[in-house]
Design an enzyme around this catalytic site. Sequence first.
Site, mmCIF file in Angstrom:
data_model
loop_
_atom_site.group_PDB
_atom_site.id
_atom_site.type_symbol
_atom_site.label_atom_id
_atom_site.label_comp_id
_atom_site.label_asym_id
_atom_site.label_seq_id
_atom_site.Cartn_x
_atom_site.Cartn_y
_atom_site.Cartn_z
ATOM 1 N N HIS A 155 0.830 -1.216 0.000
ATOM 2 C CA HIS A 155 0.000 0.000 0.000
ATOM 3 C C HIS A 155 0.861 1.262 0.000
ATOM 4 O O HIS A 155 0.435 2.310 0.472
ATOM 5 C CB HIS A 155 -0.958 0.029 1.198
ATOM 6 C CG HIS A 155 -1.673 -1.263 1.424
ATOM 7 N ND1 HIS A 155 -2.919 -1.536 0.882
ATOM 8 C CD2 HIS A 155 -1.301 -2.388 2.088
ATOM 9 C CE1 HIS A 155 -3.280 -2.758 1.229
ATOM 10 N NE2 HIS A 155 -2.316 -3.303 1.948
ATOM 11 N N SER A 276 14.382 21.805 -15.901
ATOM 12 C CA SER A 276 13.154 22.576 -16.108
ATOM 13 C C SER A 276 13.486 23.867 -16.836
ATOM 14 O O SER A 276 14.553 24.441 -16.646
ATOM 15 C CB SER A 276 12.523 22.879 -14.754
ATOM 16 O OG SER A 276 11.700 24.016 -14.842
ATOM 17 N N LYS A 282 15.705 22.152 -10.704
ATOM 18 C CA LYS A 282 15.045 20.877 -10.978
ATOM 19 C C LYS A 282 15.927 19.872 -11.710
ATOM 20 O O LYS A 282 16.686 20.225 -12.611
ATOM 21 C CB LYS A 282 13.778 21.104 -11.832
ATOM 22 C CG LYS A 282 12.647 21.820 -11.133
ATOM 23 C CD LYS A 282 12.034 21.023 -9.972
ATOM 24 C CE LYS A 282 11.206 19.848 -10.429
ATOM 25 N NZ LYS A 282 9.999 20.283 -11.143
ATOM 26 N N GLU A 289 9.633 8.869 -16.977
ATOM 27 C CA GLU A 289 8.216 9.247 -17.061
ATOM 28 C C GLU A 289 7.664 8.866 -18.435
ATOM 29 O O GLU A 289 6.542 8.379 -18.564
ATOM 30 C CB GLU A 289 8.033 10.748 -16.856
ATOM 31 C CG GLU A 289 8.243 11.201 -15.423
ATOM 32 C CD GLU A 289 8.157 12.709 -15.309
ATOM 33 O OE1 GLU A 289 7.156 13.201 -14.782
ATOM 34 O OE2 GLU A 289 9.084 13.403 -15.764
#
Length: 463
Positions: A155, A276, A282, A289
Site C-alpha cells: 500500500h 526545467s 530541478k 516518465e
Amino acid sequence: MSLIRGRFHKAADKLAAEYTASSSVDWRLYPYDIKGSIAHVRMLAKQKIISEKEAEMITEGLASIREEMEQGKFQFRVEQEDIHMSIEARLIEKIGEVGRKLHTARSRNDQVALDLRLFTKEAISETITRLRKLQQALVNLAERNKDVTLPGYTHLQPAQPVLLAHHLLAYFEMLSRDAGRFSDCRRRADVMPLGSGAVAGVAYNIDRDFLASELGFSRLSQNSIDAVSDRDFVVEYEAAASLCMMHLSRLAEEVILWSSAEFGFIELDDAYATSSSIMPQKKNPDVVELARGKTGRVYGRLMAMLAMMKALPLSYDRDLQEDKEGLFDTVDTLLSTLEVITGVIKTVKLNTENMERAAGRDYILATDLADYLVSRGEAFRSAHNIVARLVSYAIDRGKSFRELSLDEYQGFSPRFGQDVYSITVASSVAARDVIGGTAPSQVARALSRAKKLLGEVEGEGWS
Ligand code: ARG
C-alpha cells in the site's frame, strides 16, 4: 502505372490510391520481402517452374534493389500500393520481362504473411536480447549492493525490511516471464506460409519444405485459408509487449518515486535526467516518465489490433494491412524503452544511507515483535493484537520500539523479555529464510540462479 490494374479502364482515384497505399509504413519489410523472394525463385528453379538462368537474373535484380534501398536511392511510388508491388515493379524495370516471373506460384497474401513473420521473429530475438541486458543490469546493481536494506512496501506504506537485491530481483522475475512469453510467441510466428497463395494453395509443384529451410522456419502452415489470414502472432507480440511495458512502467514509477526529494533513495545520472525551463534547481526524471507514459500507447496498439481483427470473415481482407503500423510502433517503443531503462539502471546512484534509515523507521519491525511473541507461545492473532496496541501506545508517546522500557513491554504481555531488544532490521531480514524470501542466504541463492539463467544461450529456465 500499377502492375495489376489490367481489367480496369482507368487509373485509381488519387485519393483512393493514397488511402489504400501502405508503402509509407511497410517499406520496413523490404529486407524480408527480398529475402523471401530470393528463396522463392530458387525454389521455382529447383522445381523447374522457371529456368536457372531466369532465377539468376531475378536474384541479381533483387539483390541490386536491396542495395538501392540500403543506400536510400529507391523511389517509392504510391501507385504501386505497397513495398511488395514497388519491389516487383522496380525489378521489371531493371531486368525486363523475366521479372514478371517472380510472382509465379505466389500471392501477395502469402507473401505479406511471410514477410511479417520474418520481421516478427527477428523482433522477438532482439526483444529477448534487450530483456536480458536489462536483467543483467539489475543483477549487477543487486550484486554491488548485496547488504543494503530498505523498506518493503505494501500500500506504499513501509511494511517489512527487505534487501535491496531482493527488491531488484522482483523485476528480474517479471522480465523472465516476459522473455518466456516472447519465446512462446516465437514458436507460433515460426510457421512458413508460402504455398498458401491467395487462399486455396497454389497450383504448381512447389517445394514448401525447401522454402522453410531456406528461410529458417521450423514448421509449415497446415491450412492455406488460415495461413493468409492468421495474425495471432502479431496479437501475441503486442500482448507480450503490453505486459512487459506494464512491468517497465512499474519500474519507471519506482525510479520516479525513489528519486523524489521525499524518498531520496536514488539519484539519476545527469545523462538520464532533464532540467526545467523555469526552475533552475530541478532535475526531472522525464526519461522514465516517458517510459511509463508510452505504456499506454502499447496497450492501445493491442486493442486496435484485436478490434481490427474482430469478426473478419475468412480469409485475407484488406483490413489486415492495418496490422503493420501498430506492430512496428510496438516493437520500436518496447525496444527503445528497454534500452533506455537499462541505461538508467546502469548509471543510477544509490543513496543507501537513506534506504537504511527508512528501513529502520516507522515500527517496521512490528511483525517481528508479533513473531517473537508467537515463539514464546502466544497465538498469532493475539500477538498481532498485542503489538498493534503497543504501536498505538508508542505513537502516542512519540517513542520508537527501542525507546520503550522492558516494563512498558511487559505491561502489554508478560512474554516479553530482555531479548526483545535484539530484534533488529538485520535479524528481521535474516529470519525470512524461506525459498523466495529476503534472507541474505536466499537472496544469494536467487542471485546465482539469475546469473546462471543469463548465462544460458536459450534461457530454458525462463518461465
Ligand atoms: N498491402 C497489403 C497488406 O499489407 C498486401 C496484400 C494485398 N493483397 C491484396 N489482395 N490486396 O496486407
